[in-house]
Design a protein around this motif. Structure first.
Motif, mmCIF file in Angstrom:
data_model
loop_
_atom_site.group_PDB
_atom_site.id
_atom_site.type_symbol
_atom_site.label_atom_id
_atom_site.label_comp_id
_atom_site.label_asym_id
_atom_site.label_seq_id
_atom_site.Cartn_x
_atom_site.Cartn_y
_atom_site.Cartn_z
ATOM 1 N N CYS A 1 -0.197 9.326 1.655
ATOM 2 C CA CYS A 1 0.957 8.738 0.979
ATOM 3 C C CYS A 1 0.508 7.754 -0.092
ATOM 4 N N CYS B 1 2.462 5.384 -1.446
ATOM 5 C CA CYS B 1 3.434 4.288 -1.561
ATOM 6 C C CYS B 1 2.739 2.922 -1.462
ATOM 7 N N CYS C 1 1.376 2.087 2.074
ATOM 8 C CA CYS C 1 0.173 2.815 2.493
ATOM 9 C C CYS C 1 -1.049 2.455 1.644
ATOM 10 N N HIS D 1 8.164 2.713 2.792
ATOM 11 C CA HIS D 1 7.387 3.919 3.090
ATOM 12 C C HIS D 1 8.280 5.113 3.462
HETATM 13 ZN ZN ZN Z 1 3.531 5.302 2.494
#
Ligand code: ZN
Ligand code: PRF
Length: 372
Positions: free
Chosen positions: A306, A308, A311, A337
């Motif tokens: 991920c 984001c 993360c 997230h």
């Molecule tokens: Zn994430």
């Protein structure tokens, strides 16, 4: 130049469609997931966060905003877009579902539905016309008709009478805001419970009324996944191909992929945002329950695949700590997230339909989210 309501299908892969819907606040690339912002806010996030993760449209609720702060107060501030400083499209639900799901005490008649405020117990009444007036005050890009969401387990006779009334209410909504009287769009809502013939009947009645789009209501109300998919597979492909299709209040990543496979274009659900707040996180490897002891000293990111903010910057050990300490940042990072994950999945869905690889994508998610 496109006008609000224009809907162009660019590519298909089986029943799945890749399309663009035009609204007064810009275009929406579908299939799309709409984060839920019941009170005029997606809980714990700013509009900047949502833009960063490419949220194209958010959902607001007629029921909640009417009760507080009041739709007329919002109208005096220039509408919900201005009030909440959200510049992209907004869809508002009509309040029907909220009245039915939040209320034991309610009085349903041909005229409308009487209910008590969940805030102070005061009495209120929604007619189909009132539900539209409120959504006009909020200034949403897509308004939903007032409907009755029939509960799971209702018998055929009740479901039939209910869908007939939902049709009459839908007609009153459209007559109260005829097509082209403004730049807000109006979607009809197919009901009919878990009876395929009643679902078809509801759709037949609604398609005679000129809506800019059609929704499937009355699913994810307590039935099994098999029962939901059975109705979904039956009704979605029968809905007008040249109009957007919206599956209301659904669902898990696999439910959404199943909806896309049946030809649905739009989805909303509280699941990613609500689950985030109780520590259930969606990842490329399946669900992660961040409160579990096994993560106490886990220095890896929540989802290595991920991209984001959560993360890229924090470990599972830290996210678990924030959750255990009930820190406000826990809600924010987890919500960020989960919504990023849903929106990123939809981005992959759109690309896969364009490339003709939707089934492969769906199978990848099915492998990660297979019931364990
Ligand atoms: Zn994430
Ligand atoms: N009707 C309306 N909103 C809804 C639903 C419905 O049936 C559902 C059912 N899952 C979610 N939201 N108006």
């Amino acid at each position: 130049m496109s006008t609000p309501g224009d809907f162009k299908v660019h590519a298909t892969d089986g029943e799945a469609r890749r399309a663009t819907l035009s609204t007064a606040h810009g275009e929406i690339q579908t299939p799309i997931f709409m984060p839920v912002g019941t009170q005029g806010t997606v809980k714990s996030l700013t509009p900047l966060d949502l833009e960063e993760m490419d949220a194209q449209i958010i959902l607001g609720n007629t029921y909640h905003l009417y009760l507080r702060p009041g739709d007329d107060l919002v109208a005096r501030r220039g509408g919900l877009h201005k009030f909440a400083n959200w510049k992209r499209p907004i869809l508002t639900d009509s309040g029907g579902f909220q009245v039915f799901s939040l209320q034991e005490i309610r009085k349903l008649t041909e005229e409308g539905v009487e209910f008590r405020s969940y805030i102070d117990g005061s009495k209120h009444f929604f007619s189909p016309e009132k539900a539209i007036d409120i959504q006009k005050n909020l200034g949403s890009d897509i308004m939903m008709v007032l409907d009755e969401c029939v509960g799971y387990g209702e018998d055929k006779d009740y479901t039939n009478k209910s869908l007939e009334m939902t049709t009459r209410w839908a007609k009153r909504c459209r007559e109260h805001y005829p097509k082209g009287s403004g730049d807000q769009l109006m979607f009809g809502i197919v009901q009919g419970g878990f009876f395929k013939d009643l679902r078809e009947k509801s759709l037949e009645q609604l398609r005679k009324i000129d809506f800019e789009g059609f929704a499937i209501g009355g699913l994810s109300v307590g039935e099994s996944t098999e029962e939901m998919y059975d109705i979904l597979h039956h009704i979605a492909p029968l809905m007008p191909k040249e109009k957007p299709r919206y599956l209301m209040g659904v669902g898990t990543p696999l439910d959404i992929l199943e909806g896309v496979a049946s030809g649905v274009d739009m989805f909303d659900c509280v699941l990613p945002s609500r689950n985030a707040r109780n520590g259930t996180l969606f990842t490329s490897q399946g669900k992660v329950n961040i409160k579990r002891a096994e993560y106490a000293e886990d220095d890896s990111p929540l989802d290595p695949e991920c991209g984001c903010y959560t993360c890229r910057n924090f470990t599972k050990a830290y996210l678990r700590h924030l959750y255990q300490a009930k820190e406000l940042l826990s809600y924010r990072l987890n919500t960020y997230h989960n919504l990023y994950f849903y929106l990123d999945m939809m981005k992959q869905v759109r690309a896969a339909i364009e490339n003709g690889t939707f089934q492969e994508l769906k199978q990848r998610y099915e492998a990660a989210y297979a019931p364990k």
